[in-house]
Enzyme design. Sequence first.
Site, PDB file in Angstrom:
ATOM      1  CG  HIS A  52       7.361  43.957  -9.739  1.00 44.72           C
ATOM      2  ND1 HIS A  52       7.167  44.497 -10.999  1.00 44.72           N
ATOM      3  CD2 HIS A  52       7.667  42.645  -9.934  1.00 44.72           C
ATOM      4  CE1 HIS A  52       7.356  43.559 -11.913  1.00 44.72           C
ATOM      5  NE2 HIS A  52       7.656  42.426 -11.299  1.00 44.72           N
ATOM      6  CB  CYS A  69       4.405  44.970 -13.184  1.00 44.74           C
ATOM      7  SG  CYS A  69       4.197  46.271 -11.949  1.00 44.74           S
TER       8      CYS A  69
END
Length: 339
Positions: free
Chosen positions: A327, A53
């Site tokens: 994330h 990510c």
Amino acid sequence: MTSQPSLPADDFDIYHVLAECTDYYDTLPVKEADGNQPHFQGVTGLWNLGNTCCVNAISQCLCSILPLVEYFLTGKYITALQKFLLPSDCSEVATAFAYLMTDMWLGDSDCVSPEIFWSALGNLYPAFTKKMQQDAQEFLICVLNELHEALKKYHYSRRRSYEKGSTQRCCRKWITTETSIITQLFEEQLNYSIVCLKCEKCTYKNEVFTVFSLPIPSKYECSLRDCLQCFFQQDALTWNNEIHCSFCETKQETAVRASISKAPKIIIFHLKRFDIQGTTKRKLRTDIHYPLTNLDLTPYICSIFRKYPKYNLCAVVNHFGDLDGGHYTAFCKNSVTQA
């Protein structure tokens, strides 16, 4: 953030570039994707290959910077790469990045894989290939450094200088500088004035970089301007932080103040949320407010280089979680759709 004045979406001839590459001449380059949903060029997702990510968020932000996209889509990078007699690791990174930008702007898919680009960079930085959380700022700096190394050109110029003596003698010296699309867009220079608090003599030091790291002055809430003011305030260096004074020929207490002597076309701010002190590490969760348009850096520009730069926001990388896991996501303004 991109510098103003705010200009139309086609400032960098992106419509002409897209038309030449795809033979489409619509006002907005739109393709019909699956489900009859319109697919805008430059609005393409990236597959998560397993904790990538960080790679995806940075790639999406770079994909939203028109002059950088134009440079790679038109093939200008190929000329710069031809200086290498043999393929090099950094040239492979630049080529892989060009392929990724091409897929994201000219491809038919709603989502593409960044694996080739990720692997090329992983050959140079194996840590980024591990299935664990990476630092987005470190990844961005590595990408910009490798692109610069692959695409840089050398420029030679003669500058006038003076030699001290009984009479000042003027001479010319050859100065070598390296430039690339990266330095042209992102390079910023800070000038530090360093004043010895004993002899009161002043010396100057320059620092060049592409990512501007800012401290966060408050635990709860602040603005980007507060972060800038905290960085540019005068600091007194005392005790163990004393600096050697060339006039006193010993370490002395000093006052240091920074100013911007070269403002970039596109400025990248890194907010220092990860705080590590000894064995203690934490993430600062301060709410930071920032303007979407007209960020004015004039108060921090060195007076003799004043150009009144203002910037509009074009992309943001977000991190959810803590230092051990989380994330990354990205919010980007598409330069074609203006959305």
